[in-house]
Design a protein around this motif. Structure first.
Motif, PDB file in Angstrom:
ATOM      1  N   PRO A 129      64.160  47.241 -16.815  1.00 18.00           N
ATOM      2  CA  PRO A 129      62.712  47.499 -16.745  1.00 18.00           C
ATOM      3  C   PRO A 129      61.885  46.226 -16.700  1.00 18.00           C
ATOM      4  O   PRO A 129      60.864  46.166 -15.999  1.00 18.00           O
ATOM      5  CB  PRO A 129      62.446  48.313 -18.013  1.00 18.00           C
ATOM      6  CG  PRO A 129      63.745  49.017 -18.287  1.00 18.00           C
ATOM      7  CD  PRO A 129      64.798  48.026 -17.902  1.00 18.00           C
ATOM      8  N   PHE A 130      62.305  45.183 -17.423  1.00 18.63           N
ATOM      9  CA  PHE A 130      61.553  43.943 -17.420  1.00 18.63           C
ATOM     10  C   PHE A 130      61.656  43.257 -16.067  1.00 18.63           C
ATOM     11  O   PHE A 130      60.661  42.762 -15.527  1.00 18.63           O
ATOM     12  CB  PHE A 130      62.044  43.016 -18.533  1.00 18.63           C
ATOM     13  CG  PHE A 130      61.225  41.761 -18.685  1.00 18.63           C
ATOM     14  CD1 PHE A 130      59.869  41.832 -18.966  1.00 18.63           C
ATOM     15  CD2 PHE A 130      61.807  40.502 -18.565  1.00 18.63           C
ATOM     16  CE1 PHE A 130      59.109  40.680 -19.115  1.00 18.63           C
ATOM     17  CE2 PHE A 130      61.060  39.354 -18.722  1.00 18.63           C
ATOM     18  CZ  PHE A 130      59.708  39.441 -18.996  1.00 18.63           C
ATOM     19  N   ALA A 131      62.848  43.221 -15.506  1.00 19.15           N
ATOM     20  CA  ALA A 131      63.012  42.638 -14.177  1.00 19.15           C
ATOM     21  C   ALA A 131      62.182  43.398 -13.146  1.00 19.15           C
ATOM     22  O   ALA A 131      61.587  42.794 -12.252  1.00 19.15           O
ATOM     23  CB  ALA A 131      64.486  42.636 -13.781  1.00 19.15           C
ATOM     24  N   ALA A 132      62.121  44.717 -13.299  1.00 17.81           N
ATOM     25  CA  ALA A 132      61.371  45.533 -12.347  1.00 17.81           C
ATOM     26  C   ALA A 132      59.889  45.186 -12.338  1.00 17.81           C
ATOM     27  O   ALA A 132      59.231  45.290 -11.298  1.00 17.81           O
ATOM     28  CB  ALA A 132      61.567  47.012 -12.668  1.00 17.81           C
ATOM     29  N   LEU A 133      59.354  44.748 -13.485  1.00 15.81           N
ATOM     30  CA  LEU A 133      57.943  44.365 -13.545  1.00 15.81           C
ATOM     31  C   LEU A 133      57.640  43.168 -12.645  1.00 15.81           C
ATOM     32  O   LEU A 133      56.500  42.974 -12.235  1.00 15.81           O
ATOM     33  CB  LEU A 133      57.549  44.029 -14.984  1.00 15.81           C
ATOM     34  CG  LEU A 133      57.497  45.200 -15.970  1.00 15.81           C
ATOM     35  CD1 LEU A 133      57.190  44.692 -17.372  1.00 15.81           C
ATOM     36  CD2 LEU A 133      56.462  46.230 -15.533  1.00 15.81           C
TER      37      LEU A 133
END
Length: 254
Positions: free
Chosen positions: A3-7
């Motif tokens: 999820p953090f990478a997706a941001l």
């Protein structure tokens, strides 16, 4: 993709505010920011220690332990990893991931690029899911020379993103974005492009660094001047109950 990478790949750049304690982090998260970073300057200053001197390993880990289970994504500013030994840096990263951190910011301090690359590789071995934002200080502490070579080495070592604080020239930012295979992070500065311009340039992450902490100190002095002059302090002031509720939230989590 985490999820953090997706941001870092969502429309518009990830605006990452940087906190220095539980209250500041929860306040930023409550304002709608899905991810919050820490700032090494504030962590060091609060402890009466110098920033960038590998003196705040314990304080940094303690803050990560406090924030890692909070309802937001946490990225930790770990200076240069608090060691020149890549395996020790990897172990520190593993500990961060174990308490809930999802990202780590590692700076090279203009030290040897191969040593920093080795640290990045060690972190990815020890904590594969941790988003490594590899910072180079070529603009922060130098004239920009060698930036591309360093970033290429850090990408090759496994960095998930790269950070070039001090880079403010729009043409140079755009050129780097085109050259890189991973998201580019820049520091928001009064003399650099604003967020809309950085978005147009293709920047994927904009950090605030120690700005909010320094502004908080400045606001405290401004409030004191107002009181001394017989004026009501300007600006927004959270109530006692609102701040106390943040601490009680932490107590309930424990």
């Amino acid at each position: 993709m985490t999820p953090f990478a997706a941001l870092h790949h969502a429309p518009g750049p990830l605006l990452l505010p940087n906190a220095w304690d539980h209250a500041s982090a929860l306040t930023l998260a409550a304002a709608g920011f899905p991810a919050v970073g820490t700032t090494s300057l504030a962590v060091a200053a609060a402890a009466g220690l110098p920033d960038g001197a590998a003196a705040t390993r314990d304080e940094t880990l303690r803050l990560a332990l406090t924030l890692g289970s909070a309802p937001f994504l946490l990225s930790v500013d770990a200076e240069g990893g608090f060691s020149d030994d890549p395996d020790e840096v990897g172990e520190f990263a593993r500990q961060l991931a174990a308490v809930g951190a999802v990202g780590i910011n590692l700076e090279d301090g203009l030290g040897p690029a191969d040593r920093h690359a080795a640290k990045i590789a060690a972190v990815k071995r020890a904590a594969p899911g941790l988003f490594v934002n590899a910072r180079t200080d070529t603009y922060w502490s130098g004239d920009g020379s060698g930036t591309r070579a360093r970033l290429e080495a850090y990408q090759e070592a496994g960095a998930d993103g790269v950070f070039v604080p001090g880079l403010t020239d729009p043409r140079e930012i755009a050129a780097l974005v085109r050259h890189l295979d991973v998201p580019l992070n820049v520091l928001c500065t009064p003399t650099g492009p604003g967020l809309p311009h950085l978005t147009d340039l293709g920047v994927r992450r904009v950090s605030l660094g120690s700005l909010l902490y320094r502004r908080a100190l400045g606001a405290a002095l401004e409030a004191l001047d107002d009181v001394r002059a017989g004026r009501a302090p300007r600006g927004t002031t959270p109530t006692y109950a609102e701040v106390d509720a943040l601490a009680r939230t932490r107590a309930q989590e424990d």
